[in-house]
Design a protein around this motif. Structure first.
Motif: not given
Ligand code: ADP
Length: 555
Positions: A68-73, A78-79, A117-123, A142-144
């Protein structure tokens, strides 16, 4: 003897959707409003190249089958790359709703056993908070780009752009069983812990095919689709799959979903179709009305996730936009029904047509519905008899992630919704079973009362809940937000119901508030409202003891 068909068996895998989009619609754009503040554009061919880079990078790091690979985006390119890059190698893209409480987010990352876990900078601040509670996550990405990584972050971070930097020209999508898991999404957990729903490649592919049908979402390469529904909850209603399937242009709105941001984006990108929950659309039409702005290219919007008030549909019509009502839930991936006209509807009176349009619509092919009474017996499809809604189909859950027992009873999933189904198969949700107001042994539909209240020109938002009552068990009350400058009184609001409902359906009271609490999926949080306003009021107790002072209720 059983005789089997003798046709090729090619597993239905999500990777084949993005691969075909790159081949056939390679130059069709994907536009994303980024959290960085700018707008990013590329096309399906570029997207496919980067999906393969994600896939290769994960394989190189030992992420494999079933991991499992998490995303918070937010919704963005990129998502989208993670949707395909992760699922395409047989791993599972676990989309996480950032609007959940931090403890719930940590819970589902641990329950899902996410390795990355991949996440947007806002998180970033959220990650800082929950990372100590998620010791098994091996990597936070981080998605950046590298230069945007925060300094002195307490948890080691990696940049997405560095992770996928290496080109993967020879990468070929692996083939595997279509029943394998592709995406994991948890329910909002408004009651109890969130529960995981594990979608397969087969279930999501079939839903993408069905959703594109003319009498479902009617998607085509000539469309420009802007999914406002989040990719972090229930696959953005499957649009990251159905759009490339048909080669539609995709416009991702990112984090800003207010009326101004959406209408500007829609106009700039020529959006023809969008999808979202009523709370988003109420703010959107309010913005158009207030500013005089128009979205001339926007032909239709899908309204779902909660009941679409007829007054909202009417507002859309005034702006030349067709609203299409749909119903679904996390457990149904989510596409269950879509309300498109039936044959012969042109012979109906405008009133009859309005009534049908306000319903949630017919099951899309691949989904079956029925309603049952308290004894479990199927109820007539007469558009009048209401009962619990059951569902089954190719993209309906069988059991929750990690559960040992099936979630079905007799092969059907009980939705918790109360509904009628008419002769033509049109579903009408009258309530959620936990929201229906039980007054003196009879049921009052909170949705029906909300639909009336929200059609008042001075009411901005409203919820109807059952308030405990010593004599009648529960009585309906309204919690309302008034539009700016309005001086409506309780009596004015109640007066507005006169002649529109049976007397015993009339709300007992109206409470005015500044705003309504929302759930993590953007719906009105009635549980919170019941906790605040649902208790027997002292005044009611006094009135019940002294019936002469009580409001007359004829039950
Ligand atoms: P949660 O909000 O808890 O995550 P879901 O997003 O899965 O749950 O929401 C599913 C529920 O939303 C349905 O069971 C139903 O009660 C409600 N719902 C969805 N679409 C509609 C609709 N068009 N009309 C009325 N209710 C709807």
């Amino acid at each position: 003897m059983e005789l089997f068909g003798q046709m090729m068996h090619i597993p239905m895998l999500l990777s084949s959707i993005i691969q075909a989009a790159a081949r056939h619609y390679g130059d069709v754009e994907i536009v994303s409003r980024r959290v960085e503040g700018d707008v990013h554009r590329y096309d399906y061919e570029d997207c496919h190249v980067r999906c393969k880079q994600v896939a290769q990078a994960l394989i190189n790091r030992g992420i494999g089958s079933g991991d499992r690979v998490g995303t918070l985006a937010w919704n963005g390119y990129r998502h989208m790359e993670l949707y395909y890059g992760v699922s395409g190698i047989g791993a599972v893209c676990h989309t996480i709703n950032p609007r959940l409480f931090p403890e719930q987010i940590a819970y589902i990352i641990n329950h899902g056993e996410d390795r990355y876990v991949f996440f947007d900078a806002t998180f970033a601040a959220l990650i800082e908070q929950i990372a100590p509670q998620c010791p098994n996550v091996e990597k936070w990405v981080m998605l950046c780009s590298e230069d945007a990584l925060p300094r002195d972050f307490p948890v080691p971070l990696e940049s997405y752009e560095v992770l996928i930097e290496e080109r993967a020209p020879d990468f070929v999508w692996p083939s595997f069983d279509e029943e394998r898991a592709a995406i994991l999404c948890y329910t909002s957990g408004t009651t109890g812990d969130p529960k995981g729903v594990l979608y397969s490649h087969r279930s999501l592919t079939l839903m993408a095919y069905a959703s594109a049908l003319p009498d479902a979402l009617c998607l085509s390469t000539t469309d420009t689709l802007a999914p406002v529904v989040p990719m972090f909850h229930v696959n953005a209603w499957g649009m990251p799959f159905s759009a490339p399937l048909v080669g539609a242009k995709l416009v991702f709105p990112g984090a800003k979903l207010d009326g101004e941001s959406l209408s500007t984006l829609f106009a700039e990108e020529g959006v023809t179709m969008s999808a979202g929950v009523p709370t988003v659309w109420l703010a959107f039409v309010e913005h158009l009305a207030r500013t005089g702005k128009r979205c001339s290219t926007l032909q239709r919007v899908i309204v779902g996730g909660a009941a679409c008030p007829p007054s909202l549909a009417a507002s859309f019509k005034n702006f030349g936009i067709r609203s299409v009502h749909g119903w679904g839930m996390t457990e149904t991936s989510p596409l269950g029904t879509v309300c498109t006209p039936s044959r012969g509807c042109s012979k109906k009176t405008p009133q009859e047509r309005l009534l049908t349009e306000s319903k949630q619509g017919r099951a899309v092919p691949g989904i079956e519905l029925k309603t049952v009474g308290p004894d479990g017996a199927e109820l007539p499809r007469d558009g009048r008899t209401s009962g619990e809604l059951l569902v089954r189909g190719h993209w309906v859950l069988e059991r929750y992630f990690g559960a040992s027992a099936s979630a079905l009873s007799g092969g059907w999933f009980a939705t918790g919704d109360v509904a009628t189904i008419d002769e033509n198969g049109f579903l009408h949700i009258t309530d959620r079973s936990k929201d229906v107001i039980k007054s003196g042994g009879e049921w009052i539909s909170s949705i029906a009362l909300e639909n009336i209240a929200i059609s008042h020109p001075e009411i901005e938002a409203v919820a109807c809940i059952g308030r405990a009552h010593l004599k009648w068990d529960e009585r309906p009350i309204l919690i309302a937000v008034l539009k700016e400058g309005s001086a409506l009184s309780v009596e004015d609001v109640l007066e507005f119901f006169a002649g529109k409902v049976a007397k015993w359906w009339l709300p007992d009271d109206v409470k005015f508030v500044k705003s309504l609490p929302l759930t993590p999926t953007g719906k009105i949080n009635k549980l919170a409202l019941r906790q605040q306003f649902g208790h027997v009021e002292e005044q009611t107790i006094a009135q019940t003891c002294n019936p002469s002072g009580a409001r007359q209720v004829t039950n």
